[in-house]
Design a protein around this motif. Structure first.
Motif, PDB file in Angstrom:
ATOM      1  N   ASP A   1       1.001  -1.693  -0.021  1.00  0.00           N
ATOM      2  CA  ASP A   1       0.013   0.316  -0.189  1.00  0.00           C
ATOM      3  C   ASP A   1       1.390   1.261  -0.406  1.00  0.00           C
ATOM      4  O   ASP A   1       0.607   2.423  -0.476  1.00  0.00           O
ATOM      5  CB  ASP A   1      -0.990   0.114   1.241  1.00  0.00           C
ATOM      6  CG  ASP A   1      -2.395   0.862   0.476  1.00  0.00           C
ATOM      7  OD1 ASP A   1      -2.552   0.572   0.023  1.00  0.00           O
ATOM      8  OD2 ASP A   1      -2.517   1.371   1.807  1.00  0.00           O
ATOM      9  N   GLN A   2       1.636   1.348   0.916  1.00  0.00           N
ATOM     10  CA  GLN A   2       2.610   2.555   1.389  1.00  0.00           C
ATOM     11  C   GLN A   2       3.641   2.448  -0.162  1.00  0.00           C
ATOM     12  O   GLN A   2       3.903   3.460  -1.031  1.00  0.00           O
ATOM     13  CB  GLN A   2       3.773   1.593   1.879  1.00  0.00           C
ATOM     14  CG  GLN A   2       4.893   3.105   2.437  1.00  0.00           C
ATOM     15  CD  GLN A   2       6.397   2.757   3.517  1.00  0.00           C
ATOM     16  OE1 GLN A   2       6.080   1.202   3.720  1.00  0.00           O
ATOM     17  NE2 GLN A   2       7.570   3.063   2.869  1.00  0.00           N
TER      18      GLN A   2
ATOM     19  N   ASN B   1       2.479   1.594  -3.445  1.00  0.00           N
ATOM     20  CA  ASN B   1       1.631   1.757  -4.683  1.00  0.00           C
ATOM     21  C   ASN B   1       1.574   3.626  -4.435  1.00  0.00           C
ATOM     22  O   ASN B   1       0.804   3.878  -5.274  1.00  0.00           O
ATOM     23  CB  ASN B   1      -0.053   1.419  -4.040  1.00  0.00           C
ATOM     24  CG  ASN B   1      -0.309   0.305  -4.309  1.00  0.00           C
ATOM     25  OD1 ASN B   1       0.627  -0.206  -5.058  1.00  0.00           O
ATOM     26  ND2 ASN B   1      -0.708  -0.448  -3.981  1.00  0.00           N
ATOM     27  N   THR B   2       1.529   3.688  -3.505  1.00  0.00           N
ATOM     28  CA  THR B   2       1.320   5.860  -3.059  1.00  0.00           C
ATOM     29  C   THR B   2       2.575   6.414  -3.673  1.00  0.00           C
ATOM     30  O   THR B   2       2.288   7.503  -3.194  1.00  0.00           O
ATOM     31  CB  THR B   2       0.937   6.288  -1.331  1.00  0.00           C
ATOM     32  OG1 THR B   2       1.079   5.144  -0.728  1.00  0.00           O
ATOM     33  CG2 THR B   2      -0.876   5.896  -1.664  1.00  0.00           C
TER      34      THR B   2
ATOM     35  N   SER C   1      -2.924  -7.112  -4.889  1.00  0.00           N
ATOM     36  CA  SER C   1      -3.325  -5.319  -3.816  1.00  0.00           C
ATOM     37  C   SER C   1      -2.807  -4.645  -4.631  1.00  0.00           C
ATOM     38  O   SER C   1      -2.323  -3.416  -4.572  1.00  0.00           O
ATOM     39  CB  SER C   1      -2.706  -5.625  -2.682  1.00  0.00           C
ATOM     40  OG  SER C   1      -1.326  -5.979  -2.452  1.00  0.00           O
TER      41      SER C   1
ATOM     42  N   ASP D   1      -1.427  -2.028  -7.407  1.00  0.00           N
ATOM     43  CA  ASP D   1      -1.623  -0.854  -8.305  1.00  0.00           C
ATOM     44  C   ASP D   1      -1.241  -1.548  -9.429  1.00  0.00           C
ATOM     45  O   ASP D   1       0.051  -1.800  -9.862  1.00  0.00           O
ATOM     46  CB  ASP D   1      -1.148   0.500  -7.854  1.00  0.00           C
ATOM     47  CG  ASP D   1      -1.158   1.251  -8.869  1.00  0.00           C
ATOM     48  OD1 ASP D   1      -2.273   0.986  -9.696  1.00  0.00           O
ATOM     49  OD2 ASP D   1      -1.095   2.290  -8.855  1.00  0.00           O
TER      50      ASP D   1
END
Ligand SMILES: NC(=O)C1=CN([C@@H]2O[C@H](COP(=O)(O)OP(=O)(O)OC[C@H]3O[C@@H](n4cnc5c(N)ncnc54)[C@H](OP(=O)(O)O)[C@@H]3O)[C@@H](O)[C@H]2O)C=CC1
Ligand SMILES: Nc1nc(=O)c2c([nH]1)NC[C@@H]1CN(c3ccc(C(=O)N[C@@H](CCC(=O)O)C(=O)O)cc3)C=[N+]21
Length: 300
Positions: free
Chosen positions: A84-85, A87-88, A113, A115
């Motif tokens: 998640d980290q 991805n952003t 999960s 991107d």
């Protein structure tokens, strides 16, 4: 020996030069440096070879390399939080999670999960679907490298009989999609295939992605065929000294090279092209993220 040896190592060096040239342009003209994040959970011998070569070549191409080595018992929640980290993170244009993952982690969930725009392995269901329907996607590195070598050696692949031995999501299936996209007549063979020898003998293009050392002998090869050996198998090599190993493919090289028109060696064939294509995919992802023109000739 009569076959032409397809020099994947030399081809990969050329691809990396093109990548490096594009990276230099991105920096000079736009102040952007492509970045690749690799996540390795636990220890796997094949993955470690790959990660070592990859980190070095990412830097040599002028890109940023971010390595995340996690303990074998890392929880799924922690791994998903890291993805998640990444991805952003705007400095990260490509994310690769090394496979296989330890058994307690759900690889489908983990891969999906990522991107899809940063999925430089091309394993996310969205990229798989785009490839399968002939739309622009991130194309898996190993099959992409094989396709580049085939196009370079044969020119057009149209109408040729292609046999892919192996049906994994990371090699066999996407390889078959790419060959179909280039208008081959494609057969996918696997462990349940009846009379595999006979199926292989029909192949103008034979791609072996099985993971069984030297399983395919020369008399399974159609005279003049182009043979792409994806297999990377470490076998004991007592002749090199006690406890030493050497790499062999899924094809019995010596006998196949007597019959084939062209063949890729192991090592020095598909392996180096896989890494070169990973770098190429990272640049492609970076260009798409910034709405800039993509490098030419480095995608399917
Ligand atoms: N050069 C590179 O860059 C890369 C190399 N590799 C190498 O490629 C090889 C394949 O990798 P991967 O696709 O991940 O492997 P998998 O183990 O995921 O898949 C192997 C495939 O081979 C099939 N198979 C197994 N035994 C036989 C048999 N006796 N006859 C016919 N088919 C058989 C299996 O069939 P079934 O589905 O029926 O079980 C399966 O579809 C490995 O050696 C791996 O190390 C992998 C990735 C990158
Ligand atoms: N998410 C993910 N994506 C992958 O693409 C992936 C993976 N996980 N897990 C492991 C496999 C394996 N793989 C290799 C790539 C290059 C070499 C390579 O560079 N081979 C050299 C030999 C290196 C040596 O000398 O040992 C060669 O064939 O010449 C090997 C293996 C990518 N894989």
């Amino acid at each position: 020996m009569s076959a032409t040896i397809i020099d994947g190592k030399a081809f990969a060096a050329k691809v990396r030069e093109q990548v490096a040239a594009h990276v230099a342009r991105l920096k000079d003209e736009h102040g952007i440096t492509p970045g690749l994040a690799v996540v390795l959970v636990g220890e796997d011998p094949a993955s470690e070879v790959y990660v070592r070569n990859k980190g070095k070549q990412t830097l040599e191409a002028g890109m940023n390399s971010f390595e995340h080595k996690l303990a074998a018992d890392t929880s799924e929640a922690d791994l998903l939080a890291l993805i998640d980290q990444l991805n952003t993170d705007p400095a990260v244009h490509g994310i690769l999670v090394q496979l296989p993952l330890p058994g307690h982690l759900n690889s489908d969930l983990v891969i999906n999960s990522i991107d899809p725009a940063k999925d430089v392995d091309g394993f996310h269901i969205s990229n798989v679907g785009l490839l399968g329907t002939g739309q622009k996607s991130m194309v898996p590195c190993t099959p992409l490298g094989c396709l580049m070598m085939l196009r370079d050696h044969l020119g057009s692949l149209s109408g040729l009989n292609a046999v892919v031995v192996g049906r994994s999501n990371i090699v066999g299936k996407p390889m078959a999609q790419l060959l179909l996209g280039d208008s081959c007549t494609v057969t996918i063979a696997h462990s349940r295939t009846k009379d595999l020898a006979e199926v292989c003998r029909r192949a103008d293009i034979l791609v072996a992605a099985v993971g069984r050392p030297e399983m395919i002998p020369g008399d399974w090869v159609k005279p003049g065929a182009t043979v792409i050996d994806v297999g990377i198998n470490r076998i004991p090599a007592p002749e090199k000294g006690e406890g030493k190993h050497r790499l062999v493919g899924d094809v019995e090289f010596a006998s196949a090279a007597e019959v084939a028109g062209a063949i890729t060696p192991v090592p020095g064939g598909v392996g180096p092209m896989t890494i070169a294509c990973l770098l190429a995919n990272t640049v492609t992802a970076c260009c798409r993220a910034n709405a800039l023109p993509e490098p030419e000739g480095l995608t399917a």
